[in-house]
Scaffold this active site. Sequence first.
Site, PDB file in Angstrom:
ATOM      1  N   TYR A  64       0.820  -1.220   0.000  1.00  0.00           N
ATOM      2  CA  TYR A  64       0.000   0.000   0.000  1.00  0.00           C
ATOM      3  C   TYR A  64       0.851   1.267   0.000  1.00  0.00           C
ATOM      4  O   TYR A  64       0.409   2.316  -0.432  1.00  0.00           O
ATOM      5  CB  TYR A  64      -0.918   0.057   1.228  1.00  0.00           C
ATOM      6  N   LYS A 105       3.622 -15.530   3.272  1.00  0.00           N
ATOM      7  CA  LYS A 105       3.654 -16.315   2.035  1.00  0.00           C
ATOM      8  C   LYS A 105       5.144 -16.506   1.737  1.00  0.00           C
ATOM      9  O   LYS A 105       5.652 -16.123   0.680  1.00  0.00           O
ATOM     10  CB  LYS A 105       2.906 -15.532   0.939  1.00  0.00           C
ATOM     11  N   ASP A 150      -2.775 -18.449   2.222  1.00  0.00           N
ATOM     12  CA  ASP A 150      -3.843 -19.207   1.550  1.00  0.00           C
ATOM     13  C   ASP A 150      -4.407 -20.282   2.475  1.00  0.00           C
ATOM     14  O   ASP A 150      -5.632 -20.473   2.565  1.00  0.00           O
ATOM     15  CB  ASP A 150      -3.363 -19.796   0.209  1.00  0.00           C
ATOM     16  N   ASP A 178      -5.665  -7.202   5.655  1.00  0.00           N
ATOM     17  CA  ASP A 178      -6.829  -6.517   5.112  1.00  0.00           C
ATOM     18  C   ASP A 178      -7.869  -7.552   4.670  1.00  0.00           C
ATOM     19  O   ASP A 178      -9.058  -7.472   4.992  1.00  0.00           O
ATOM     20  CB  ASP A 178      -6.368  -5.665   3.917  1.00  0.00           C
ATOM     21  N   ASP A 212     -11.485  -9.175   6.940  1.00  0.00           N
ATOM     22  CA  ASP A 212     -12.847  -9.085   6.389  1.00  0.00           C
ATOM     23  C   ASP A 212     -13.473 -10.473   6.309  1.00  0.00           C
ATOM     24  O   ASP A 212     -14.649 -10.655   6.586  1.00  0.00           O
ATOM     25  CB  ASP A 212     -12.844  -8.442   4.992  1.00  0.00           C
TER      26      ASP A 212
END
Length: 356
Positions: free
Chosen positions: A142, A189, A221, A245, A249
């Site tokens: 970001y 990851k 994942d 992020d 959610d």
Amino acid sequence: MKKNILIVPGDGIGQEVTAVGKKVLDKVAEKFGHEFLYDEALIGHVAIEATGSPLPDETLKKMKASDAILFGAVGHPKYDNDPTAKVRPEQGLLKMRKELGLYANLRPIKLFDELLDASSIKPEILRGADILFFRELTGDIYFGEKGRKNDGNTAYDIAEYSRFEVERIARKAFDAARTRRKKLCSVDKANVIETSRLWREVIQKIALEYPDVEVEHQFVDATAMLLIKDPRRFDVIVTANLFGDILTDEASQIAGSMGMLASASIGDGTGVYEPIHGSAHDITGKGVANPLASILSAALLLDISFGLKKESETVISAVDGVLKAGFRTRDIASPQTPHDHVLGTDAIGQEVLKRV
Ligand code: NAD
């Protein structure tokens, strides 16, 4: 206790739910003999309309001078459908995080028993799930260099993490795990991404300082799958900005609704407390927004920024009491909820106030 609280409602339902959160803080002050002094400031679309900037200097000045911030949401459909807009409400949010040094986003994911049926996951999988997320907030893809090349036909975003950035959030997460079930899951990851390899290396090093905390490493994942399959296996989860992020959610569905989840963004200065939901323009102005996430954000504020544990627990039990009495807002009501128990924003807020 005397404290300065800045109210920053922002856009859409942010205005409606934050007004209720503030009333709850007022009630707590009255009941426990504290003095909370309030000021208000603009951010997001409303700030762009008034000043041209999504985070006016005056807002930033007030933020830095306050003891804690109760925040609503930013966003407006006008920008969502216009990817070319140069000034956007979300820029206010990112700049606030950077300027206040808010590097850790905490999201407690805990299901109130009364809402087991409101989740899309089976109650027997969910019952007892209690997760605390630490999402890194000021690094990653970001904030890295971004742009276009090849005449605009190729785009890139660079993800970057320093050892220092990983270390400081790791310590906050390990400290929290110590006060809970002493389990920490670090999500990355590391099989393909270099920033993730540094992340894992740092977590492994910090873990040596916390021999009483059981540590596991999961790929993002696999974590996405495990959160739905067996959410109870997690205690504290610490992860990078982008992974956090998305995973938070996803995990919000464990709690049944976005309208129930609070978050805290903290660093070394003023903390910001806000619902995880956005400005929800589809329901703005209708008086149906669920204010419980804002109320639970106020409870987090009392606990984390002011150390007022008893006051914070009083607010959480008041919310629990309202749910136990069968009251619901539309987003968490089930077909079995009696019609007269489905309340609007202010009415459910009143029920919480009564119980505080
Ligand atoms: P959203 O969270 O605003 O809404 C998603 C869905 O959940 C909508 O159907 C909405 O009605 C419902 N919902 C959300 N909060 C609710 C509440 N308290 N009570 C009842 N129902 C609720 O997400 P979105 O629709 O993807 O985004 C809308 C705008 O909000 C966008 O402009 C987006 O950029 C912005 N946004 C801001 C933040 C933030 O300020 N932190 C976070 C997410 C999205």
